[in-house]
Enzyme design. Sequence first.
Site, short mmCIF file in Angstrom:
data_model
loop_
_atom_site.label_atom_id
_atom_site.label_comp_id
_atom_site.label_asym_id
_atom_site.label_seq_id
_atom_site.Cartn_x
_atom_site.Cartn_y
_atom_site.Cartn_z
CB CYS A 1 -0.65 -22.78 0.96
SG CYS A 1 0.76 -21.74 1.24
CD GLU B 1 1.94 -13.17 5.37
OE1 GLU B 1 2.25 -14.25 4.84
OE2 GLU B 1 1.90 -13.00 6.61
P1 NAI Z 1 -4.14 -25.44 11.52
O1 NAI Z 1 -4.79 -24.32 10.79
O2 NAI Z 1 -4.93 -26.19 12.53
O3 NAI Z 1 -2.83 -24.89 12.27
C1 NAI Z 1 -2.13 -23.70 11.93
C2 NAI Z 1 -1.79 -22.93 13.21
O4 NAI Z 1 -3.00 -22.49 13.83
C3 NAI Z 1 -1.06 -23.76 14.28
O5 NAI Z 1 -0.11 -22.94 14.93
C4 NAI Z 1 -2.18 -24.13 15.24
O6 NAI Z 1 -1.74 -24.40 16.54
C5 NAI Z 1 -3.02 -22.87 15.21
N1 NAI Z 1 -4.40 -23.03 15.64
C6 NAI Z 1 -5.18 -24.13 15.54
N2 NAI Z 1 -6.40 -23.90 16.07
C7 NAI Z 1 -6.41 -22.62 16.51
C8 NAI Z 1 -7.37 -21.79 17.14
N3 NAI Z 1 -8.59 -22.23 17.43
N4 NAI Z 1 -7.04 -20.51 17.43
C9 NAI Z 1 -5.81 -20.03 17.14
N5 NAI Z 1 -4.86 -20.79 16.55
C10 NAI Z 1 -5.14 -22.06 16.24
O7 NAI Z 1 -3.54 -26.43 10.42
P2 NAI Z 1 -3.11 -27.97 10.65
O8 NAI Z 1 -4.07 -28.67 11.54
O9 NAI Z 1 -1.70 -27.96 11.04
O10 NAI Z 1 -3.24 -28.54 9.15
C11 NAI Z 1 -4.51 -28.93 8.64
C12 NAI Z 1 -4.62 -28.51 7.19
O11 NAI Z 1 -4.52 -27.10 7.08
C13 NAI Z 1 -3.55 -29.02 6.27
O12 NAI Z 1 -3.80 -30.30 5.82
C14 NAI Z 1 -3.58 -28.00 5.16
O13 NAI Z 1 -4.61 -28.32 4.26
C15 NAI Z 1 -3.92 -26.71 5.87
N6 NAI Z 1 -2.72 -25.90 6.15
C16 NAI Z 1 -2.40 -24.87 5.31
C17 NAI Z 1 -1.25 -24.14 5.52
C18 NAI Z 1 -0.86 -23.01 4.64
O14 NAI Z 1 0.33 -22.77 4.45
N7 NAI Z 1 -1.78 -22.24 4.10
C19 NAI Z 1 -0.32 -24.46 6.60
C20 NAI Z 1 -0.76 -25.54 7.46
C21 NAI Z 1 -1.90 -26.21 7.20
#
Ligand code: NAI
Length: 505
Positions: free
Chosen positions: A305, A484
Amino acid sequence: MPDTAIVQTTPLEPCLDERKLAAALSGSHLIGGHLVPSVSGKTFPVVNPATGQQVAVAAEGDAADVDAAVADSARAQKEWARMPSRKRGALVAQCAGLIRTHVEEIARLIALETGKALRTESRVEANTVADVLEFFGGLGSEIKGESVPFAPNVLSVTVREPLGVVGAIIPWNVPLLLMSLKIAPALVAGNTVVVKSAEEAPLAVLRICELMNRILPPGCFNMLSGFGPECGAPLVTHPAVRKVTFTGSVPVGRIVAKAAAEKLIPVTLELGGKSPMIVFADCDFEKTVAGALTSMRFTRQGQSCTAASRIYVERPIFDRFVAAMAERVDAMVMGDPLDEATDIGTIISDDQMDRVKGFIAEGMATPGATGRACSAMPSAPELASGKFIQPHIFTNLPPDSRLVREEIFGPVTCIFPFDEAEAVLNAANDSEYGLAASVWTNNLKIGLEFAHRLEAGLVQINQNLVVQANLSYGGVKSSGLGKEASLESMLEHFTHKKTIMMNYA
Ligand code: NAI
Ligand code: MG
């Protein structure tokens, strides 16, 4: 707590055979000190992204598992909160010690399931978890309030109390570190925690949870694996969950925040970024080129991120900088994540491959833009179906390109020349995001001026390190809510202040 609290299907000693360990961790949540299957019995595959081979299955949690884990954590929380905070801290610090003896196995496991290179990423992350637990473990005595002058014969004090059961939802990119930043302060402050791991990376976090459960009382730290809508969403909406802490994408962050608002519970969000790196011509050139590689987190395939995905370079050194950067990235070795020689591993999943490739194709098709693919694809036949993407450096993209505005979360950066300080500051701030930024110059007056005026939660001058324990970390704008990693963040986000007044007139 005694080891016998765990149904011991996994090795007690550090296990350097990551496949064996992955198999032993298969199919389980961890609830009440026990590795347990899902109520539904359902599982989903865990795949090694370097080979495409399945290495384990994970328990597929849903609302029934959430109910079981939260009920158990709610029961445990009452006792845990009564333990002196310094004792809680000591137990968390003891967990750090146990994790240190298992660092190598944890590093291998994380490399296996995420494709992050062992030497450059996975081992570093495993060690950082122990650091974070040690740091917060030492802060038990700081869970304290103040006395407030109010009136004669009235003693007024505040005390810090835990919130209750914390629901923590974590992503796959740095799952262990991001989890430790949530569980350590939450536990030391007297909360118990239910973590929902990311569907792409459930194993190493489960191993950490299992190790910590040998020291913590059962129920203090429960863990579920499963998908977002089926397992994450019921955790957020569960009535007994009194605080949610989330790291992930902006759209899911909004869903989580809305659900928390409905319940009127506090929420901490660590979301995406489009972090600018600003390079002035008077910088230390070699150090800054090397800094661009680390800033862009190329060793993590850009899946960060805080990745410096917009680099602005003062025009006199622009061409030389782009060439030097491309040359250095070319020298990085892409390959088997478990090989010590590897600098760059794989993208996490097919979904992310499609997403990142979509951005690269769009950049390549943009009239006038140039995209350089750097570093060589691995040639080993067993890696032929691995999720490798060459790092890409784009120049001449228009500022409204999707590659410049959106978080790509892959090894793709965009570089622009600039002529004037005020203009580059405006360009850097012209983003929905505000997580991190860096400025590279030997003119510290400019560096500090930029540090104050950049819209970001973290600004670094002449370096761009990842999150460090003891320094508040978190974004502004769409990058998140709350901080955090620090003492203040523990007090602010994992306790509430109760006022007690006593009239002794
Ligand atoms: P995501 O936001 O979908 O997943 C992160 C977590 O949220 C996972 O544990 C997932 O199972 C959970 N999650 C998903 N939908 C949910 C819901 N409705 N209610 C509660 N929890 C839920 O991220 P994803 O699909 O893995 O990645 C997509 C994009 O997100 C990436 O390309 C990136 O741009 C961004 N991302 C940013 C991160 C960061 O460190 N800020 C980390 C991961 C992804
Ligand atoms: Mg998602």
